[in-house]
Design an enzyme around this catalytic site. Structure first.
Site, PDB file in Angstrom:
ATOM      1  N   LYS A 157     -13.559  30.079 -41.552  1.00  0.00           N
ATOM      2  CA  LYS A 157     -13.548  31.428 -41.228  1.00  0.00           C
ATOM      3  C   LYS A 157     -12.763  32.294 -42.439  1.00  0.00           C
ATOM      4  O   LYS A 157     -13.054  33.320 -42.740  1.00  0.00           O
ATOM      5  CB  LYS A 157     -12.814  31.462 -40.041  1.00  0.00           C
ATOM      6  CG  LYS A 157     -12.162  32.817 -39.667  1.00  0.00           C
ATOM      7  CD  LYS A 157     -11.500  32.997 -38.270  1.00  0.00           C
ATOM      8  CE  LYS A 157      -9.957  32.887 -38.372  1.00  0.00           C
ATOM      9  NZ  LYS A 157      -9.161  34.031 -38.987  1.00  0.00           N
ATOM     10  N   ASN A 158     -11.567  31.607 -42.865  1.00  0.00           N
ATOM     11  CA  ASN A 158     -10.871  32.584 -43.762  1.00  0.00           C
ATOM     12  C   ASN A 158     -11.458  32.610 -45.314  1.00  0.00           C
ATOM     13  O   ASN A 158     -10.944  33.356 -46.022  1.00  0.00           O
ATOM     14  CB  ASN A 158      -9.417  32.152 -43.998  1.00  0.00           C
ATOM     15  CG  ASN A 158      -8.529  32.346 -42.624  1.00  0.00           C
ATOM     16  OD1 ASN A 158      -9.137  33.140 -41.749  1.00  0.00           O
ATOM     17  ND2 ASN A 158      -7.404  31.859 -42.610  1.00  0.00           N
ATOM     18  N   ARG A 204      -8.037  41.869 -37.337  1.00  0.00           N
ATOM     19  CA  ARG A 204      -7.037  42.461 -38.535  1.00  0.00           C
ATOM     20  C   ARG A 204      -7.736  42.499 -39.804  1.00  0.00           C
ATOM     21  O   ARG A 204      -7.766  43.035 -40.489  1.00  0.00           O
ATOM     22  CB  ARG A 204      -5.784  41.809 -38.567  1.00  0.00           C
ATOM     23  CG  ARG A 204      -4.745  42.593 -39.259  1.00  0.00           C
ATOM     24  CD  ARG A 204      -3.474  41.996 -39.280  1.00  0.00           C
ATOM     25  NE  ARG A 204      -2.507  42.393 -40.152  1.00  0.00           N
ATOM     26  CZ  ARG A 204      -2.789  42.188 -41.544  1.00  0.00           C
ATOM     27  NH1 ARG A 204      -3.731  41.322 -41.846  1.00  0.00           N
ATOM     28  NH2 ARG A 204      -1.900  42.795 -42.525  1.00  0.00           N
ATOM     29  N   CYS A 207       0.348  42.695 -34.428  1.00  0.00           N
ATOM     30  CA  CYS A 207      -0.271  41.577 -33.867  1.00  0.00           C
ATOM     31  C   CYS A 207       0.724  40.509 -33.296  1.00  0.00           C
ATOM     32  O   CYS A 207       1.925  40.651 -33.551  1.00  0.00           O
ATOM     33  CB  CYS A 207      -1.156  40.836 -34.580  1.00  0.00           C
ATOM     34  SG  CYS A 207      -0.849  39.706 -35.837  1.00  0.00           S
ATOM     35  N   ARG A 223       2.689  42.439 -39.444  1.00  0.00           N
ATOM     36  CA  ARG A 223       1.808  42.305 -40.436  1.00  0.00           C
ATOM     37  C   ARG A 223       1.342  43.685 -41.077  1.00  0.00           C
ATOM     38  O   ARG A 223       0.172  44.109 -41.043  1.00  0.00           O
ATOM     39  CB  ARG A 223       0.504  41.397 -39.814  1.00  0.00           C
ATOM     40  CG  ARG A 223       0.826  40.191 -39.484  1.00  0.00           C
ATOM     41  CD  ARG A 223      -0.324  39.350 -38.886  1.00  0.00           C
ATOM     42  NE  ARG A 223      -1.112  38.693 -39.800  1.00  0.00           N
ATOM     43  CZ  ARG A 223      -2.232  38.159 -39.371  1.00  0.00           C
ATOM     44  NH1 ARG A 223      -2.490  37.744 -38.329  1.00  0.00           N
ATOM     45  NH2 ARG A 223      -2.852  37.443 -40.398  1.00  0.00           N
ATOM     46  N   ASP A 255      -0.627  28.355 -40.887  1.00  0.00           N
ATOM     47  CA  ASP A 255      -1.643  28.116 -39.903  1.00  0.00           C
ATOM     48  C   ASP A 255      -1.772  26.771 -39.315  1.00  0.00           C
ATOM     49  O   ASP A 255      -2.655  26.489 -38.376  1.00  0.00           O
ATOM     50  CB  ASP A 255      -3.066  28.475 -40.537  1.00  0.00           C
ATOM     51  CG  ASP A 255      -3.364  29.860 -40.562  1.00  0.00           C
ATOM     52  OD1 ASP A 255      -2.480  30.725 -40.107  1.00  0.00           O
ATOM     53  OD2 ASP A 255      -4.335  30.286 -41.393  1.00  0.00           O
ATOM     54  N   VAL A 277       6.665  32.468 -43.178  1.00  0.00           N
ATOM     55  CA  VAL A 277       5.469  33.447 -43.713  1.00  0.00           C
ATOM     56  C   VAL A 277       5.478  34.486 -42.573  1.00  0.00           C
ATOM     57  O   VAL A 277       5.591  35.575 -43.021  1.00  0.00           O
ATOM     58  CB  VAL A 277       4.186  32.627 -43.637  1.00  0.00           C
ATOM     59  CG1 VAL A 277       3.119  33.587 -43.993  1.00  0.00           C
ATOM     60  CG2 VAL A 277       4.275  31.346 -44.647  1.00  0.00           C
ATOM     61  N   ARG A 307     -11.892  32.297 -31.635  1.00  0.00           N
ATOM     62  CA  ARG A 307     -11.890  33.002 -33.035  1.00  0.00           C
ATOM     63  C   ARG A 307     -11.813  32.116 -34.121  1.00  0.00           C
ATOM     64  O   ARG A 307     -12.142  32.659 -35.383  1.00  0.00           O
ATOM     65  CB  ARG A 307     -10.645  34.151 -32.990  1.00  0.00           C
ATOM     66  CG  ARG A 307     -10.817  35.333 -32.321  1.00  0.00           C
ATOM     67  CD  ARG A 307      -9.602  36.127 -32.253  1.00  0.00           C
ATOM     68  NE  ARG A 307      -9.315  36.255 -33.682  1.00  0.00           N
ATOM     69  CZ  ARG A 307      -8.215  36.299 -34.398  1.00  0.00           C
ATOM     70  NH1 ARG A 307      -7.049  36.484 -33.781  1.00  0.00           N
ATOM     71  NH2 ARG A 307      -8.316  36.409 -35.746  1.00  0.00           N
TER      72      ARG A 307
HETATM   73  C1  UD1 Z   1      -3.959  35.293 -44.182  1.00  0.00           C
HETATM   74  C2  UD1 Z   1      -4.833  34.378 -43.337  1.00  0.00           C
HETATM   75  C3  UD1 Z   1      -4.078  33.701 -42.257  1.00  0.00           C
HETATM   76  C4  UD1 Z   1      -2.784  33.066 -42.482  1.00  0.00           C
HETATM   77  C5  UD1 Z   1      -1.971  33.975 -43.667  1.00  0.00           C
HETATM   78  C6  UD1 Z   1      -0.978  33.289 -44.177  1.00  0.00           C
HETATM   79  C7  UD1 Z   1      -7.015  35.521 -43.384  1.00  0.00           C
HETATM   80  C8  UD1 Z   1      -8.263  36.278 -42.965  1.00  0.00           C
HETATM   81  N1  UD1 Z   1      -5.895  35.109 -42.759  1.00  0.00           N
HETATM   82  O1  UD1 Z   1      -3.366  36.516 -43.405  1.00  0.00           O
HETATM   83  O2  UD1 Z   1      -4.917  32.976 -41.330  1.00  0.00           O
HETATM   84  O3  UD1 Z   1      -2.105  32.767 -41.517  1.00  0.00           O
HETATM   85  O4  UD1 Z   1      -3.060  34.499 -44.467  1.00  0.00           O
HETATM   86  O5  UD1 Z   1      -1.210  31.996 -44.827  1.00  0.00           O
HETATM   87  O6  UD1 Z   1      -7.278  34.909 -44.691  1.00  0.00           O
HETATM   88  N2  UD1 Z   1       2.786  41.299 -45.976  1.00  0.00           N
HETATM   89  C9  UD1 Z   1       3.469  42.472 -46.163  1.00  0.00           C
HETATM   90  N3  UD1 Z   1       2.602  43.454 -46.798  1.00  0.00           N
HETATM   91  C10 UD1 Z   1       1.280  43.271 -46.956  1.00  0.00           C
HETATM   92  C11 UD1 Z   1       0.618  41.992 -46.807  1.00  0.00           C
HETATM   93  C12 UD1 Z   1       1.527  41.094 -46.087  1.00  0.00           C
HETATM   94  O7  UD1 Z   1       4.803  42.531 -45.864  1.00  0.00           O
HETATM   95  O8  UD1 Z   1       0.769  44.087 -47.607  1.00  0.00           O
HETATM   96  C13 UD1 Z   1       3.497  40.006 -45.342  1.00  0.00           C
HETATM   97  C14 UD1 Z   1       2.969  39.739 -44.073  1.00  0.00           C
HETATM   98  O9  UD1 Z   1       3.737  40.336 -42.949  1.00  0.00           O
HETATM   99  C15 UD1 Z   1       3.318  38.278 -43.977  1.00  0.00           C
HETATM  100  C16 UD1 Z   1       3.180  37.755 -45.568  1.00  0.00           C
HETATM  101  O10 UD1 Z   1       3.211  38.748 -46.219  1.00  0.00           O
HETATM  102  O11 UD1 Z   1       4.924  37.871 -43.721  1.00  0.00           O
HETATM  103  C17 UD1 Z   1       2.082  37.106 -45.515  1.00  0.00           C
HETATM  104  O12 UD1 Z   1       0.860  37.511 -45.018  1.00  0.00           O
HETATM  105  P1  UD1 Z   1      -0.612  37.567 -45.724  1.00  0.00           P
HETATM  106  O13 UD1 Z   1      -0.763  36.309 -46.579  1.00  0.00           O
HETATM  107  O14 UD1 Z   1      -1.113  38.940 -46.063  1.00  0.00           O
HETATM  108  O15 UD1 Z   1      -1.486  37.021 -44.408  1.00  0.00           O
HETATM  109  P2  UD1 Z   1      -2.954  37.516 -44.106  1.00  0.00           P
HETATM  110  O16 UD1 Z   1      -3.598  37.529 -45.498  1.00  0.00           O
HETATM  111  O17 UD1 Z   1      -3.021  38.602 -43.280  1.00  0.00           O
END
Ligand code: UD1
Length: 421
Positions: A22-23, A93, A117, A122, A306, A328, A398
């Site tokens: 999915k990712n 998201r 969420c 996030r 995950d 994370v 999902r």
């Molecule tokens: C992706 C994955 C999700 C996985 C996560 C961490 C997808 C679609 N989803 O989510 O399954 O659990 O990586 O491996 O690929 N953050 C900020 N600001 C930002 C972006 C992120 O503060 O602009 C923080 C987030 O709150 C979190 C951390 O960075 O604490 C990591 O998040 P991120 O790697 O961005 O997760 P996703 O990409 O949303």
């Protein structure tokens, strides 16, 4: 609404094929916005999130066809409404992944605010500050973020914290930017590498994906491509834990063992016998006494957040005690209260869970709260005495393709039934 009913206690045995990730599928689908040609994509999992991304592309004007061999053909060369609506973003998201491609290709985007969420707030501030630095004008109100850029400029940008979709969004945004864009402190996840490989096959020039620094040199356009999506390392890990938790013996096929090495190493530490070949991994726990191990989540190549919930389920019935630290996301322990209902001994303190293994879990009525938390409840149900009922299973759908079919083929006893009020 549907629920799963699991009769626990069966040892799982046999082989299971991994589905597409999915990712990896979601960013690849979003990136088709950048193409002038047609993308023919195979091995996409049949999941609600993938359907939502296709609906989103379709709502913006992409043409989507399904062929008889399971491939999806997408032509996004004439998008006329560069807008990700609230109804779609609220259910997924990852819809924000269209932001970078829309700004790069069409110079504008209107994206619903993603909001919080169940696993934490996030934010998307890194995505936005990177795009702003590239020259995008960004405005927002309570519902939408509006982005506009006649021309993006190359930048050097260091992510304050590693972000998977942040890396993907900025990488896609920079594909047509004249000159060299350098992204630092990037996510190294295999799904990021997959997206870079996909875009390079379309004609992009991206170097360094899988390392901390990624360099993107702007090209004029991207052409047609045929692509099979990478297999799902989190699904693979979940089935290996299903084998271990039932003292069973499972082979997961269609997986690159290297991408789940951190998981197989943990299973070995816990007492499971693991072997692997080019594209399969086998976990034999038939003669194992599973022992607890400490876990701390980290970005790739560290232990994936995950898989935290699934390994917590395994630790609840293991010998000894352990600490599970979530670094994370700030609120990714929603499964704890539900596992406790099933007899698990877990104490929470801030971002740490202290687990003391118990001899047995007991079937109970529990509720899924998010995707990976739901997977941990299924795993607990497989070993829990008597009957476990899991409600709100739309979360599982999902991210896991045909989960009960795959587990039942391995010997589980799971029924999906409609919820009648
Ligand atoms: C992706 C994955 C999700 C996985 C996560 C961490 C997808 C679609 N989803 O989510 O399954 O659990 O990586 O491996 O690929 N953050 C900020 N600001 C930002 C972006 C992120 O503060 O602009 C923080 C987030 O709150 C979190 C951390 O960075 O604490 C990591 O998040 P991120 O790697 O961005 O997760 P996703 O990409 O949303």
């Amino acid at each position: 609404m549907e629920r799963l009913i699991i009769k626990g206690g069966n040892q799982l045995h046999g082989e299971v094929d991994c589905s597409g990730a999915k990712n990896a599928g979601l960013p690849i689908l979003a990136s088709t916005i950048l193409l002038d040609g047609v993308a023919k994509i195979g091995n996409l999992p049949h999941l609600q999130d993938i359907t939502t991304m296709l609906e989103l592309l379709n709502s913006m004007g992409s043409h989507i066809n399904f062929d008889e061999n399971g491939y999806i053909e997408i032509n996004s060369s004439n998008i006329d409404l560069p807008e990700a609506r609230y109804e779609l973003v609220k259910t997924m998201r990852a819809s924000i992944l269209v932001m970078g491609p829309l700004v790069a290709k069409y110079g504008k985007a209107k994206i619903s605010q993603p909001g919080g969420c169940d696993i934490g707030s996030r934010p998307i501030d890194f995505h936005l500050s990177g795009l702003e630095k590239m020259g995008a004008e960004i405005k927002s109100d309570s519902k939408y973020i509006y982005l506009k850029a006649d021309k993006l400029k190359p930048i050097e940008f260091e992510f304050p914290k590693i972000s998977v979709t942040g890396t993907e969004n900025l990488m896609m945004a920079a594909v047509f930017t004249k000159g060299k864009t350098t992204l630092k402190n990037c996510a190294k996840e295999p799904e990021v590498v997959e997206l870079a490989n996909f875009l390079n096959k379309c004609g992009a020039s991206i170097h360094g994906a899988g390392e901390s620094t990624i360099e993107i040199t702007g090209v004029d356009s991207l052409g047609s491509v045929e692509w099979d999506v990478l297999f799902d390392r989190i699904e693979a890990g979940t089935y290996l834990v299903a084998g271990a938790i039932t003292n069973g013996h499972i082979t997961v096929k269609k997986i690159e063992p290297k991408t789940i090495q951190v998981l197989t190493n943990k299973l070995i530490e816990m007492g499971v016998h693991v072997s692997y070949g080019e594209n399969w991994v086998e976990a034999d726990a038939t003669s194992s006494e599973i022992t607890c191990v400490d876990i701390g989540t980290e970005p790739f190549p560290g232990f994936p957040t995950d898989m935290q919930a699934q390994f917590m389920a395994l630790n609840t019935i293991a010998t000894g005690s352990c600490t599970i630290e979530e670094t994370v996301f700030e609120n990714r322990f929603q499964h704890v209260s539900q596992l406790r209902k099933m007899g698990a001994d877990i104490v929470l303190s801030k971002n740490k869970a202290f687990v003391k293994g118990v001899p047995n879990l007991v079937g109970s009525e529990v509720k899924a709260s998010d995707l990976r938390a739901s997977a941990s409840l299924v795993l607990a149900g497989l070993v829990g005495k008597n009957r476990t009922q899991i409600d709100n299973i739309y979360h599982i759908d999902r991210g896991y393709e045909c989960i009960e079919e795959k587990l039942n083929k391995l010997g589980a006893d799971i029924i999906r039934e409609p919820v009648v009020y």
